[in-house]
Design a protein around this motif. Sequence first.
Motif, mmCIF file in Angstrom:
data_model
loop_
_atom_site.group_PDB
_atom_site.id
_atom_site.type_symbol
_atom_site.label_atom_id
_atom_site.label_comp_id
_atom_site.label_asym_id
_atom_site.label_seq_id
_atom_site.Cartn_x
_atom_site.Cartn_y
_atom_site.Cartn_z
ATOM 1 N N TYR A 1 0.842 -1.190 0.000
ATOM 2 C CA TYR A 1 0.000 0.000 0.000
ATOM 3 C C TYR A 1 0.878 1.240 0.000
ATOM 4 O O TYR A 1 1.892 1.296 0.696
ATOM 5 N N LEU A 2 0.462 2.237 -0.780
ATOM 6 C CA LEU A 2 1.150 3.528 -0.767
ATOM 7 C C LEU A 2 0.475 4.419 0.266
ATOM 8 O O LEU A 2 -0.692 4.208 0.603
ATOM 9 N N ARG A 3 1.206 5.428 0.767
ATOM 10 C CA ARG A 3 0.572 6.391 1.686
ATOM 11 C C ARG A 3 -0.253 7.346 0.832
ATOM 12 O O ARG A 3 0.235 8.377 0.397
ATOM 13 N N SER A 4 -1.499 6.961 0.615
ATOM 14 C CA SER A 4 -2.369 7.721 -0.285
ATOM 15 C C SER A 4 -3.761 7.730 0.328
ATOM 16 O O SER A 4 -4.146 6.795 1.010
ATOM 17 N N PRO A 5 -4.539 8.821 0.090
ATOM 18 C CA PRO A 5 -5.875 8.893 0.710
ATOM 19 C C PRO A 5 -6.794 7.775 0.244
ATOM 20 O O PRO A 5 -7.632 7.303 1.006
ATOM 21 N N LYS A 6 -6.651 7.322 -1.031
ATOM 22 C CA LYS A 6 -7.471 6.184 -1.434
ATOM 23 C C LYS A 6 -6.593 4.947 -1.596
ATOM 24 O O LYS A 6 -5.372 5.050 -1.651
ATOM 25 N N ILE A 7 -7.219 3.783 -1.676
ATOM 26 C CA ILE A 7 -6.442 2.550 -1.773
ATOM 27 C C ILE A 7 -5.624 2.540 -3.055
ATOM 28 O O ILE A 7 -6.166 2.598 -4.153
ATOM 29 N N SER A 8 -4.304 2.513 -2.902
ATOM 30 C CA SER A 8 -3.405 2.476 -4.038
ATOM 31 C C SER A 8 -2.190 1.636 -3.652
ATOM 32 O O SER A 8 -1.634 1.810 -2.575
ATOM 33 N N VAL A 9 -1.818 0.712 -4.542
ATOM 34 C CA VAL A 9 -0.691 -0.175 -4.238
ATOM 35 C C VAL A 9 0.336 -0.083 -5.359
ATOM 36 O O VAL A 9 0.025 0.366 -6.461
ATOM 37 N N SER A 10 1.556 -0.507 -5.060
ATOM 38 C CA SER A 10 2.603 -0.494 -6.078
ATOM 39 C C SER A 10 3.749 -1.406 -5.672
ATOM 40 O O SER A 10 4.038 -1.529 -4.486
ATOM 41 N N PRO A 11 4.420 -2.033 -6.653
ATOM 42 C CA PRO A 11 5.706 -2.668 -6.331
ATOM 43 C C PRO A 11 6.733 -1.561 -6.062
ATOM 44 O O PRO A 11 6.450 -0.385 -6.339
ATOM 45 N N PHE A 12 7.905 -1.890 -5.567
ATOM 46 C CA PHE A 12 8.902 -0.876 -5.252
ATOM 47 C C PHE A 12 9.644 -0.499 -6.535
ATOM 48 O O PHE A 12 10.726 -1.022 -6.824
ATOM 49 N N CYS A 13 9.034 0.401 -7.310
ATOM 50 C CA CYS A 13 9.648 0.872 -8.556
ATOM 51 C C CYS A 13 8.927 2.145 -9.000
ATOM 52 O O CYS A 13 7.859 2.451 -8.477
ATOM 53 N N ASP A 14 9.528 2.890 -9.932
ATOM 54 C CA ASP A 14 8.829 4.034 -10.521
ATOM 55 C C ASP A 14 9.198 4.170 -11.995
ATOM 56 O O ASP A 14 9.933 3.328 -12.524
ATOM 57 N N CYS A 15 8.674 5.210 -12.648
ATOM 58 C CA CYS A 15 8.887 5.336 -14.085
ATOM 59 C C CYS A 15 9.829 6.485 -14.454
ATOM 60 O O CYS A 15 9.831 6.964 -15.586
ATOM 61 N N SER A 16 10.645 6.914 -13.467
ATOM 62 C CA SER A 16 11.642 7.919 -13.821
ATOM 63 C C SER A 16 12.718 7.209 -14.652
ATOM 64 O O SER A 16 12.931 6.001 -14.502
ATOM 65 N N SER A 17 13.373 7.966 -15.507
ATOM 66 C CA SER A 17 14.371 7.455 -16.454
ATOM 67 C C SER A 17 13.856 6.252 -17.258
ATOM 68 O O SER A 17 14.477 5.206 -17.310
ATOM 69 N N SER A 18 12.672 6.444 -17.864
ATOM 70 C CA SER A 18 12.105 5.400 -18.718
ATOM 71 C C SER A 18 12.474 5.605 -20.186
ATOM 72 O O SER A 18 12.280 4.710 -21.006
ATOM 73 N N GLY A 19 12.966 6.803 -20.507
ATOM 74 C CA GLY A 19 13.334 7.086 -21.894
ATOM 75 C C GLY A 19 12.142 6.955 -22.825
ATOM 76 O O GLY A 19 11.046 7.449 -22.533
ATOM 77 N N ASN A 20 12.336 6.219 -23.923
ATOM 78 C CA ASN A 20 11.276 6.045 -24.922
ATOM 79 C C ASN A 20 10.132 5.161 -24.428
ATOM 80 O O ASN A 20 9.096 5.092 -25.058
ATOM 81 N N SER A 21 10.366 4.448 -23.317
ATOM 82 C CA SER A 21 9.349 3.491 -22.839
ATOM 83 C C SER A 21 8.448 4.091 -21.773
ATOM 84 O O SER A 21 7.773 3.352 -21.052
ATOM 85 N N LYS A 22 8.430 5.416 -21.658
ATOM 86 C CA LYS A 22 7.652 6.073 -20.609
ATOM 87 C C LYS A 22 6.191 5.605 -20.598
ATOM 88 O O LYS A 22 5.635 5.290 -19.556
ATOM 89 N N GLU A 23 5.576 5.540 -21.790
ATOM 90 C CA GLU A 23 4.165 5.146 -21.870
ATOM 91 C C GLU A 23 3.953 3.715 -21.384
ATOM 92 O O GLU A 23 3.030 3.441 -20.609
ATOM 93 N N ASP A 24 4.815 2.814 -21.858
ATOM 94 C CA ASP A 24 4.727 1.412 -21.437
ATOM 95 C C ASP A 24 4.878 1.305 -19.921
ATOM 96 O O ASP A 24 4.165 0.553 -19.260
ATOM 97 N N CYS A 25 5.828 2.059 -19.395
ATOM 98 C CA CYS A 25 6.095 1.986 -17.967
ATOM 99 C C CYS A 25 4.901 2.516 -17.181
ATOM 100 O O CYS A 25 4.480 1.885 -16.209
ATOM 101 N N ASP A 26 4.357 3.648 -17.620
ATOM 102 C CA ASP A 26 3.191 4.217 -16.922
ATOM 103 C C ASP A 26 2.010 3.249 -16.934
ATOM 104 O O ASP A 26 1.301 3.105 -15.943
ATOM 105 N N ARG A 27 1.812 2.572 -18.078
ATOM 106 C CA ARG A 27 0.705 1.624 -18.194
ATOM 107 C C ARG A 27 0.896 0.482 -17.183
ATOM 108 O O ARG A 27 -0.039 0.050 -16.510
ATOM 109 N N PHE A 28 2.145 0.016 -17.094
ATOM 110 C CA PHE A 28 2.455 -1.058 -16.137
ATOM 111 C C PHE A 28 2.228 -0.589 -14.700
ATOM 112 O O PHE A 28 1.563 -1.254 -13.906
#
Lengths: 218, 103
Positions: free
Chosen positions: A160-187
Motif C-alpha cells: 500500500y502507498l501512503r495515499s488517501p485512497k487505496i493504491s498499491v505499487s511494487p517498489f519501482c517508478d517510471c523515472s528514467s524510462s526514456g522512450n518506454s515512458k508510456e509502457d512503464c506508466d501503463r504497467f
Amino acid sequence: PALAKENNCLNAAKACNLNDTCKKYRSAYISPCTSRVSTAEVCNKRKCHKALRQFFDKVPAKHSYGMLYCSCPLGDQSACSERRRQTIVPACSYEDKEKPNCLTLQASCRTNYICRSRLADFFANCQPEPRSLSGCLKENYGDCLLSYSGLIGTVMTPNYLRSPKISVSPFCDCSSSGNSKEDCDRFADFFTDNACLRNAIQAFGNGTDVSVWNPMPP
Amino acid sequence: GRVQVEGRGCLLKEIHLNVSDLGLGYRTSEELIFRYCSGPCIDAENNYDKILLNLSVSRKLDKDSPARTCCRPVAFDDDISFLDDSLEYHTLKKHSAKKCACV
C-alpha cells in the motif's frame, strides 16, 4: 455502524494470534523479516520472501486476507492503515537501497519462474473493465485478490502507498524510462490506479463479497 | 512404551491475555493465548523426593532447600510475533507451554 475507534487491521492481528496456524506462520515470516544479518543488510530478503509466500500458501484466507485487506477509515495517517502497510514488513520485503524502473523490475521478474507466472496471473485476474458492474473483466474478486497476494514474496512484492485512497505499487517508478515512458506508466497504473483491484480489496474489507473467503460449492 | 500413571494432576491450562498483561514492557494492543502447566505432582514423587522431605523436616541439610518434583513445561509452544504501538515488530520465543510433566 462501526465505531470510529474500531481498528480492523488490529482486530485481524488479534484473531491471527489466537489461531494456532496463523500465529505460527505469522511469526515464521516476521522473524526472518526483522532479523539483521550484517551491518550492511537489515535482513535476509530471500528468507523473508520465502516465509511470506509460505504464510499466504498455508494460512486460510479468512486470516491472511483479514490482515492484508483489512479496511481502514480514510487511507492516510491512521494507526489502522500504517499497521496494514506493515503487514508484509516492508523495511525488509519491499524497500531497497535504490528504486528501480518498473520495466527493469518486470524484466527481472520474467527471469524467475514463480514471479513470471504470478505476475501473469495478476494481469489476467485483475484486468479492469469499466463497463462491468464489478469493475473487472473477469468478474471474480476472489481470483484477483488471490493473484495479488501471490505476488508477495517475489521481486514484484507490492504494498500500500501512503495515499488517501487505496493504491498499491511494487517498489519501482517510471523515472528514467526514456522512450518506454508510456509502457512503464501503463504497467505502473495497473497497480496504482486499478478499479478492479481496488473494488476487490474494498469488497473484502467491507465484508460485502463473502464468496471470496467462503467459496461457493461447485 | 511404559504407561505413565504418575503426575496425573499436572495439566496444560490456557488463558486469553493482552500482550501488555505479560509484564515484559511491550506497549501494544495485540493479544495471545498463554498456556501454562499447573497441578500437583505428589503422586509422581520417588524415594529421592521423600528423602529430601524427611531431611528438611529433620533439619539435616542446614540451610539448603532443594526443589522437589515440579509441574513444568517439557515442550514450548511456537513463537509469537506482534506489532507494538510504535510500529515495531517483536517475537517472543519459549513464552508459552505446549506439553507438561512432573520433573
